[in-house]
Design a protein around this motif. Structure first.
Motif, PDB file in Angstrom:
ATOM      1  N   GLY A 152      10.418  42.827  13.257  1.00 56.98           N
ATOM      2  CA  GLY A 152      10.433  43.367  14.616  1.00 56.98           C
ATOM      3  C   GLY A 152      11.424  42.701  15.540  1.00 56.98           C
ATOM      4  O   GLY A 152      11.426  42.978  16.749  1.00 56.98           O
ATOM      5  N   LEU A 153      12.273  41.815  14.994  1.00 57.38           N
ATOM      6  CA  LEU A 153      13.274  41.119  15.810  1.00 57.38           C
ATOM      7  C   LEU A 153      14.573  41.931  15.788  1.00 57.38           C
ATOM      8  O   LEU A 153      15.578  41.541  15.186  1.00 57.38           O
ATOM      9  N   LEU A 154      14.534  43.046  16.459  1.00 55.64           N
ATOM     10  CA  LEU A 154      15.649  43.987  16.361  1.00 55.64           C
ATOM     11  C   LEU A 154      16.926  43.467  17.005  1.00 55.64           C
ATOM     12  O   LEU A 154      18.026  43.857  16.606  1.00 55.64           O
ATOM     13  N   ASP A 155      16.803  42.610  18.015  1.00 54.58           N
ATOM     14  CA  ASP A 155      18.014  42.056  18.633  1.00 54.58           C
ATOM     15  C   ASP A 155      18.772  41.174  17.650  1.00 54.58           C
ATOM     16  O   ASP A 155      20.011  41.258  17.545  1.00 54.58           O
ATOM     17  N   LYS A 156      18.028  40.340  16.901  1.00 55.71           N
ATOM     18  CA  LYS A 156      18.675  39.477  15.899  1.00 55.71           C
ATOM     19  C   LYS A 156      19.181  40.314  14.728  1.00 55.71           C
ATOM     20  O   LYS A 156      20.256  40.030  14.177  1.00 55.71           O
ATOM     21  N   ALA A 157      18.425  41.328  14.351  1.00 61.80           N
ATOM     22  CA  ALA A 157      18.853  42.212  13.266  1.00 61.80           C
ATOM     23  C   ALA A 157      20.172  42.900  13.641  1.00 61.80           C
ATOM     24  O   ALA A 157      21.077  43.023  12.807  1.00 61.80           O
ATOM     25  N   ARG A 158      20.286  43.289  14.887  1.00 58.88           N
ATOM     26  CA  ARG A 158      21.513  43.948  15.365  1.00 58.88           C
ATOM     27  C   ARG A 158      22.693  42.991  15.290  1.00 58.88           C
ATOM     28  O   ARG A 158      23.782  43.378  14.826  1.00 58.88           O
ATOM     29  N   ASP A 207      23.065  40.396  13.317  1.00 59.29           N
ATOM     30  CA  ASP A 207      23.404  40.142  11.914  1.00 59.29           C
ATOM     31  C   ASP A 207      24.165  41.309  11.289  1.00 59.29           C
ATOM     32  O   ASP A 207      25.185  41.119  10.631  1.00 59.29           O
ATOM     33  N   ILE A 208      23.692  42.509  11.514  1.00 54.58           N
ATOM     34  CA  ILE A 208      24.314  43.659  10.853  1.00 54.58           C
ATOM     35  C   ILE A 208      25.677  43.990  11.457  1.00 54.58           C
ATOM     36  O   ILE A 208      26.577  44.456  10.750  1.00 54.58           O
ATOM     37  N   ASP A 209      25.854  43.722  12.754  1.00 49.65           N
ATOM     38  CA  ASP A 209      27.165  43.958  13.372  1.00 49.65           C
ATOM     39  C   ASP A 209      28.216  43.013  12.805  1.00 49.65           C
ATOM     40  O   ASP A 209      29.399  43.356  12.727  1.00 49.65           O
ATOM     41  N   LYS A 210      27.778  41.808  12.403  1.00 49.88           N
ATOM     42  CA  LYS A 210      28.699  40.876  11.747  1.00 49.88           C
ATOM     43  C   LYS A 210      29.047  41.376  10.343  1.00 49.88           C
ATOM     44  O   LYS A 210      30.201  41.286   9.904  1.00 49.88           O
ATOM     45  N   ALA A 211      28.044  41.900   9.660  1.00 49.14           N
ATOM     46  CA  ALA A 211      28.244  42.309   8.272  1.00 49.14           C
ATOM     47  C   ALA A 211      29.210  43.481   8.141  1.00 49.14           C
ATOM     48  O   ALA A 211      29.974  43.550   7.171  1.00 49.14           O
ATOM     49  N   ILE A 212      29.219  44.383   9.110  1.00 50.29           N
ATOM     50  CA  ILE A 212      30.064  45.577   8.940  1.00 50.29           C
ATOM     51  C   ILE A 212      31.545  45.295   9.211  1.00 50.29           C
ATOM     52  O   ILE A 212      32.391  46.125   8.896  1.00 50.29           O
ATOM     53  N   VAL A 213      31.856  44.145   9.791  1.00 52.26           N
ATOM     54  CA  VAL A 213      33.267  43.825  10.031  1.00 52.26           C
ATOM     55  C   VAL A 213      33.813  42.838   9.009  1.00 52.26           C
ATOM     56  O   VAL A 213      34.983  42.466   9.073  1.00 52.26           O
ATOM     57  N   ASN A 214      32.973  42.427   8.092  1.00 48.57           N
ATOM     58  CA  ASN A 214      33.421  41.504   7.052  1.00 48.57           C
ATOM     59  C   ASN A 214      33.859  42.296   5.830  1.00 48.57           C
ATOM     60  O   ASN A 214      33.154  43.212   5.388  1.00 48.57           O
ATOM     61  N   GLU A 215      34.996  41.938   5.289  1.00 48.87           N
ATOM     62  CA  GLU A 215      35.561  42.715   4.193  1.00 48.87           C
ATOM     63  C   GLU A 215      34.701  42.681   2.928  1.00 48.87           C
ATOM     64  O   GLU A 215      34.786  43.569   2.089  1.00 48.87           O
ATOM     65  N   LYS A 216      33.859  41.678   2.807  1.00 54.28           N
ATOM     66  CA  LYS A 216      33.017  41.573   1.620  1.00 54.28           C
ATOM     67  C   LYS A 216      31.838  42.549   1.651  1.00 54.28           C
ATOM     68  O   LYS A 216      31.347  42.953   0.602  1.00 54.28           O
ATOM     69  N   ALA A 253      31.011  34.719   0.277  1.00 57.50           N
ATOM     70  CA  ALA A 253      30.442  36.024  -0.066  1.00 57.50           C
ATOM     71  C   ALA A 253      28.928  35.987   0.021  1.00 57.50           C
ATOM     72  O   ALA A 253      28.289  36.894   0.550  1.00 57.50           O
ATOM     73  N   ALA A 254      28.342  34.914  -0.492  1.00 52.66           N
ATOM     74  CA  ALA A 254      26.891  34.794  -0.434  1.00 52.66           C
ATOM     75  C   ALA A 254      26.415  34.738   0.996  1.00 52.66           C
ATOM     76  O   ALA A 254      25.381  35.318   1.345  1.00 52.66           O
ATOM     77  N   ALA A 255      27.214  34.045   1.831  1.00 50.85           N
ATOM     78  CA  ALA A 255      26.837  33.939   3.244  1.00 50.85           C
ATOM     79  C   ALA A 255      26.837  35.302   3.908  1.00 50.85           C
ATOM     80  O   ALA A 255      25.951  35.635   4.700  1.00 50.85           O
ATOM     81  N   GLN A 256      27.836  36.130   3.550  1.00 52.55           N
ATOM     82  CA  GLN A 256      27.897  37.455   4.156  1.00 52.55           C
ATOM     83  C   GLN A 256      26.800  38.371   3.617  1.00 52.55           C
ATOM     84  O   GLN A 256      26.234  39.175   4.356  1.00 52.55           O
ATOM     85  N   GLN A 257      26.517  38.229   2.299  1.00 53.86           N
ATOM     86  CA  GLN A 257      25.424  39.024   1.751  1.00 53.86           C
ATOM     87  C   GLN A 257      24.110  38.647   2.434  1.00 53.86           C
ATOM     88  O   GLN A 257      23.261  39.488   2.677  1.00 53.86           O
ATOM     89  N   SER A 258      23.979  37.378   2.776  1.00 54.53           N
ATOM     90  CA  SER A 258      22.750  36.938   3.433  1.00 54.53           C
ATOM     91  C   SER A 258      22.658  37.510   4.837  1.00 54.53           C
ATOM     92  O   SER A 258      21.565  37.662   5.379  1.00 54.53           O
ATOM     93  N   ALA A 259      23.810  37.850   5.462  1.00 59.01           N
ATOM     94  CA  ALA A 259      23.781  38.451   6.793  1.00 59.01           C
ATOM     95  C   ALA A 259      23.081  39.806   6.737  1.00 59.01           C
ATOM     96  O   ALA A 259      22.289  40.147   7.623  1.00 59.01           O
ATOM     97  N   VAL A 260      23.351  40.569   5.683  1.00 65.41           N
ATOM     98  CA  VAL A 260      22.672  41.858   5.510  1.00 65.41           C
ATOM     99  C   VAL A 260      21.188  41.623   5.239  1.00 65.41           C
ATOM    100  O   VAL A 260      20.317  42.285   5.815  1.00 65.41           O
ATOM    101  N   THR A 261      20.910  40.624   4.365  1.00 65.61           N
ATOM    102  CA  THR A 261      19.511  40.293   4.044  1.00 65.61           C
ATOM    103  C   THR A 261      18.769  39.822   5.291  1.00 65.61           C
ATOM    104  O   THR A 261      17.631  40.242   5.544  1.00 65.61           O
ATOM    105  N   ASN A 262      19.427  38.973   6.082  1.00 63.05           N
ATOM    106  CA  ASN A 262      18.793  38.484   7.311  1.00 63.05           C
ATOM    107  C   ASN A 262      18.532  39.628   8.295  1.00 63.05           C
ATOM    108  O   ASN A 262      17.505  39.656   8.977  1.00 63.05           O
ATOM    109  N   ALA A 263      19.498  40.555   8.356  1.00 65.60           N
ATOM    110  CA  ALA A 263      19.322  41.703   9.247  1.00 65.60           C
ATOM    111  C   ALA A 263      18.081  42.506   8.840  1.00 65.60           C
ATOM    112  O   ALA A 263      17.277  42.907   9.685  1.00 65.60           O
TER     113      ALA A 263
END
Length: 381
Positions: A35-41, A43-52, A18-28
Motif C-alpha cells: 500500500g506504499l504507492l508513493d514509494k512504489a511510484r 521505484d518504478i519510475d527509476k526502473a523504466i529509465v534504466n537500460e537494463k 543489473a541486480a540492483a535495477q531488477q530489485s527496483a522493479v521488485t521493490n516497486a
C-alpha cells in the motif's frame, strides 16, 4: 587459487548494477502490495529509465498497474496532475503490449487492464465536459478512443466537446471519422449540416444533405431541407416532386400543404391550391399562411367581379352588373373569417391589416375599417 577468487569477485561486481535495477522493479511491486504507492511510484519510475529494465514488459506492466492504483487512491492520487495517472497507465500498458505482444504473460494482462482503463478515461472525459473543461474532456475521450479503436462512443463525445469549445473544424473531423467507422445517425448528419451552414459553406451543406437523404430517404427534416433548397433555386417542378414525396411521408404536416398550395398558386392551378390551403387549415387552424391565402383567394374573386361590373356599358350593367356585384360582395364576406383568423395569429401583419381594412370598407363596416386604418398608421410611425 588467488586468480580464481579474483575472477569470481569480478563477475559478482559486474552483476551488481543489473541486480540492483531488477530489485527496483521488485521493490516497486513489494511497496505496491504493502500500500506504499508513493514509494512504489518512485521505484518504478527509476526502473523504466534504466537500460537494463526499460526493455522488459514486466517493468512497463508494473508501472501501469501502480499508476492505475494511484488514480483510485484518495490519498496518493492527490500527488498526480489532472489526467496524469490514467495517461501514464495507458502509455505503460501499451508499451508492455508492444514489447511482448498480447499473447505474452504481461502483454495479456496489460490488454485486460487497458480494457478496464477505458471506463476511467471516458468517465474523466464526462467529468471534464460537465465542468466545462473541454480540453480535459477531449484529452480523455481521445485516450478512450485509442484504448478501444473500434468504439464510436468516445469519438462521438469528442465531437460534442469540440462543438462546445467552438472547434468546429475538429467537430466536423470527428463526425466524419464516425462516418468512416460506419456509424450513422440522424443527429450526426444534422450536426454536420448545421456546421456547414454556420461556416456559410453551401456546397458542403448540399453534399451533407444528399448523404443524409441517401442514409435516411424518408426523414422529414432532411426532405424539408431538400425542398427548401429546390424552392430557393427556383426549380419548381423538382420542388413539387419533392414536396409530394415529403407529404407522403408526413401526411399530417399542415405546413407542407400550405407550401404546396403556394406552389400551385404560382402555377395558376387554383383548384389544387385551394384544396391544399383547406387541408392545411383542417390539420391546423392556426396555420397563418393557409388562412391568409384563403382570404386572398376570396378577396381576388370579389375584386374581379367588381372590376368586370365597373367596365360594363349601361345596358350590360343593367342586365348582369348587379349580379356580379352581389357575387363580389359575397366573396368579400367569405374572405373576412380567413383574414380575421390570420390577424388574430399575427396582429401586426401589414398585408393582413391592409386587406381586411379594405374588405371592411367595401362591406360598409366603417367603424372596423377606421379601426384597422388607425392601427396601420400607428405601425408606420
Amino acid at each position: 587459487m588467488k586468480k580464481t577468487l579474483l575472477l569470481v569477485a569480478a563477475v559478482a561486481a559486474l552483476a551488481l548494477p543489473a541486480a540492483a535495477q531488477q530489485s527496483a522493479v521488485t521493490n516497486a511491486i513489494l511497496n505496491q502490495r504493502n500500500g506504499l504507492l508513493d514509494k512504489a511510484r518512485t521505484d518504478i519510475d527509476k526502473a523504466i529509465v534504466n537500460e537494463k529494465t526499460s526493455g522488459k514488459a514486466k517493468t512497463w506492466f508494473t508501472r501501469g498497474d501502480i499508476y492505475d492504483q494511484l488514480v483510485a487512491s484518495p490519498i496518493y492520487g492527490k500527488a498526480l496532475q489532472p489526467g496524469e495517472g490514467t495517461r501514464t497507465a495507458f502509455e505503460s500498458y501499451q508499451k508492455a503490449i508492444a514489447l511482448e505482444g498480447k499473447d505474452g504473460e504481461y502483454g495479456k494482462q496489460a490488454a485486460a487492464k487497458l480494457d478496464n482503463l477505458y471506463g476511467q478515461a471516458f468517465n474523466a472525459g464526462v467529468e471534464g465536459y460537465n465542468a466545462k473543461d473541454y480540453d480535459k474532456a477531449l484529452a480523455n475521450y481521445k485516450m478512450a478512443a485509442q484504448i478501444r479503436p473500434a468504439d464510436t462512443t468516445a469519438v462521438l463525445y469528442s465531437a460534442y466537446a469540440q462543438e462546445a469549445k467552438q472547434d468546429f473544424a475538429g467537430a466536423k473531423a470527428s463526425y466524419n471519422q464516425l462516418l468512416g467507422m460506419n456509424y450513422k445517425s440522424v443527429n450526426l448528419y444534422a450536426r454536420l449540416l448545421q456546421l456547414a451552414r454556420q461556416q456559410n459553406d453551401e456546397a458542403e451543406a448540399a453534399k451533407v444533405l444528399q448523404q443524409a437523404l441517401a442514409a435516411y430517404p424518408n426523414n422529414k427534416s432532411f426532405m424539408l431541407e431538400d425542398l427548401n433548397v429546390s424552392l430557393a433555386s427556383g426549380k419548381g417542378e423538382d420542388a413539387l416532386a419533392k414536396i409530394n414525396k415529403t407529404i407522403a411521408a408526413d401526411p399530417s404536416n399542415s405546413n407542407l400543404y400550405a407550401v404546396r398550395g403556394s406552389m400551385y398558386d404560382r402555377q395558376k392551378k387554383t383548384d389544387l391550391a385551394l384544396a391544399d390551403y383547406r387541408k392545411a387549415t383542417e390539420l391546423d387552424p392556426n396555420n397563418f399562411d393557409a388562412q391568409f391565402n384563403l382570404g386572398v383567394y376570396n378577396y381576388n374573386r370579389a375584386a374581379d367581379a367588381y372590376t368586370k361590373a365597373s367596365k360594363m356599358d349601361l345596358k350590360t350593367y343593367q342586365k348582369s352588373g348587379k349580379v356580379l356585384e352581389a357575387q363580389g360582395k359575397k366573396y368579400f364576406q367569405d374572405s373576412v373569417p380567413y383574414f380575421e383568423k390570420a390577424l388574430q395569429l399575427q396582429p401586426d401583419d401589414r398585408n393582413t391589416l391592409t386587406s381586411l381594412q379594405k374588405v371592411y370598407f367595401r362591406l360598409g363596416r366603417t367603424v372596423d375599417s377606421e379601426r384597422l386604418n388607425a392601427k396601420l398608421q400607428t405601425l408606420k410611425k
